[in-house]
Scaffold this active site. Structure first.
Site, PDB file in Angstrom:
ATOM      1  N   GLU A 172       3.155   8.598   8.127  1.00 47.21           N
ATOM      2  CA  GLU A 172       3.082   7.751   9.319  1.00 47.21           C
ATOM      3  C   GLU A 172       4.466   7.366   9.824  1.00 47.21           C
ATOM      4  OE1 GLU A 172       0.551   4.719   7.646  1.00 47.21           O
ATOM      5  OE2 GLU A 172       2.233   3.362   7.329  1.00 47.21           O
ATOM      6  N   ARG A 175      -4.195   0.444  -2.299  1.00 49.83           N
ATOM      7  CA  ARG A 175      -3.589  -0.885  -2.232  1.00 49.83           C
ATOM      8  C   ARG A 175      -3.148  -1.351  -3.613  1.00 49.83           C
ATOM      9  NH1 ARG A 175      -8.100  -0.832   1.026  1.00 49.83           N
ATOM     10  NH2 ARG A 175      -7.650  -1.035   3.255  1.00 49.83           N
ATOM     11  N   HIS A 204       4.751   0.351   0.700  1.00 56.55           N
ATOM     12  CA  HIS A 204       5.217  -0.390   1.867  1.00 56.55           C
ATOM     13  C   HIS A 204       4.248  -1.509   2.228  1.00 56.55           C
ATOM     14  CE1 HIS A 204       2.491   2.670   3.544  1.00 56.55           C
ATOM     15  NE2 HIS A 204       2.302   1.846   4.564  1.00 56.55           N
ATOM     16  N   GLN A 215       0.812  -1.213   0.000  1.00 57.16           N
ATOM     17  CA  GLN A 215       0.000   0.000   0.000  1.00 57.16           C
ATOM     18  C   GLN A 215       0.845   1.262   0.000  1.00 57.16           C
ATOM     19  OE1 GLN A 215      -1.411   0.836   4.400  1.00 57.16           O
ATOM     20  NE2 GLN A 215      -1.528  -1.386   4.021  1.00 57.16           N
TER      21      GLN A 215
END
Length: 418
Positions: A134, A287, A268, A97
């Site tokens: 993130e 995705r 990742h 994703q």
């Protein structure tokens, strides 16, 4: 300040033991527990614990955004908590994703709204208008695929495999060993007709087996982790183009306390392990495979960043007070690890409390080891391992004291309001 009940998320890749044991609950659990969200995302907000009963953190912020967030945060982030922090536990690989940039998220959200795609539809790509940088910090050994490997090293991997079926793709990357070459190769693989994929993929997996056998004989450990990961993914997701794509990505193993930072567009897949994860307050995921969920290849290709990521592991910084900071460029969040001890020093005195300095911003504390006492304004709350605490911007500045011989707490807060 209030204890905070997280929102549990059950996905097939989760663990039946890790999060339960972290919280001191019986295990194994009936269903896999993948994530425990501590935040105010509309999809699953955490709840403040009080004598009057649980209150949604999202509702508490809506009622008093300045008191909960502080004036600067409320103005900068439209009266919304800009980050989501969580415990994550993976027993199986997550999907391949990437996440959109802020402009891409806003455009995609408007586009899908205009097309009438329901917000909870399985084919929906953009469930909000926010980006999702993130940061993940390992609590156990944590395996991941993170960002495109430097092409020169991927060419070496292809040569090691020596599969005839890989030869044209190896030449493709050798002819253009840069981001453009990676884009061309990845696009070729992710759009292969299933008949072609069914011919290439088994040959690559067989080559991985042979390469591992040679490694046992020659003691050459280069790419052993990469080869094992590709074989593992091939077992989980037979016939999936994402297995081929894994050959192009950095294979990383984090030790406890080490971290990865992933900005918009970085491809990742987390593979296995338990971690603290913090991100901008979004649930947008594009995705590309390794999942039974919705895959939108054209949209993924639109947001991917194909620049190689030579060193995906983030370098942490030890602060003068002994805490460890995980610096990122994301304005929405910042994360600090604090190690506490209750033991006596050389002078016979106990350790000093750790004080969270003045800051007109909210904070969420996560205890991951031992337990602590949190004191603020004459009140004291215990914070046990696997639990969280909400500190509003208007609360008095708290101090932390270890209630066990030692303890570890993560402090999640807003990164910048400039």
């Amino acid at each position: 300040m209030n204890l905070l009940d997280g929102a549990a998320r059950s996905y097939a890749w989760g663990s039946r033991t890790a999060l339960a044991e972290l919280r001191g609950l019986p295990s194994p659990t009936r269903h896999p527990e993948a994530e425990l969200w501590f935040g105010a995302h509309p999809g699953d907000p955490a709840h403040l614990v009080s004598e009057a009963g649980p209150t949604s953190l999202l509702e508490a912020i809506d009622r008093d955004p300045v008191g909960q967030l502080g004036a600067a945060v409320a103005e900068r982030f439209d009266s919304r908590l800009p980050f989501l922090v969580k415990f994550l536990a993976a027993d199986e690989p997550l999907s391949l994703q990437a996440h959109p940039s802020l402009d891409q998220a806003r455009e995609g959200y408007r586009r899908e709204n205009a097309a009438g795609v329901p917000i909870d539809a399985s084919v929906r790509n953009y469930r909000d208008a926010n980006h999702k940088p993130e940061l993940v910090v390992a609590l156990t050994e944590f395996d991941a695929l993170a960002g495109f490997r430097v092409p020169r090293e991927t060419i070496e991997l292809f040569a090691l495999l020596g599969a005839e079926e890989l030869a044209p793709y190896q030449r493709m990357l050798e002819d253009q060993p840069d981001a453009i070459g990676l884009r061309t190769l990845f696009t070729s693989w992710i759009t292969l007709p299933q008949r072609a994929l069914d011919a290439v993929l088994p040959a690559v997996l067989d080559a991985c087996v042979r390469a591992l056998e040679r490694a046992e004989t020659t003691r050459d450990r280069r790419f052993v982790a990469e080869l094992r990961t590709v074989l593992e993914l091939g077992e989980y997701y037979p016939g999936d183009a994402g297995v081929l794509a894994a050959l192009l990505l950095n294979r990383v193993t984090l030790r406890p306390g080490e971290a990865l930072y992933l900005d918009a567009g970085n491809l990742h897949a987390y593979l296995r392990g338990t971690a603290v994860e913090i991100m901008a307050n979004s649930d947008n995921v594009l995705r590309g495979g390794l999942t039974p969920k919705h895959v939108d290849v054209p949209e993924l290709l639109r947001v991917l960043d194909f620049e190689p990521l030579p060193s995906p592991v983030l370098e942490s910084r030890t602060q003068p007070d002994g805490s460890v900071r995980y610096p990122t460029p994301a304005p929405e969040f910042a994360l600090t690890r604090v190690e506490l001890s209750s033991g006596a020093g050389a002078d016979g005195a106990g350790s000093s409390p750790y004080t969270l300095g003045p800051l007109d911003r909210p904070r969420i504390l996560l205890c991951v080891h031992g337990s602590v006492q949190v004191r603020a304004g004459g009140a004291t709350l215990p914070l046990q391992r696997g639990h969280a605490l909400w500190i509003a911007a208007s609360d008095p500045d708290p101090e932390l004291c270890a209630a066990t011989e030692d303890a570890t707490v993560f402090v999640a807060e807003v990164g910048s309001v400039d």
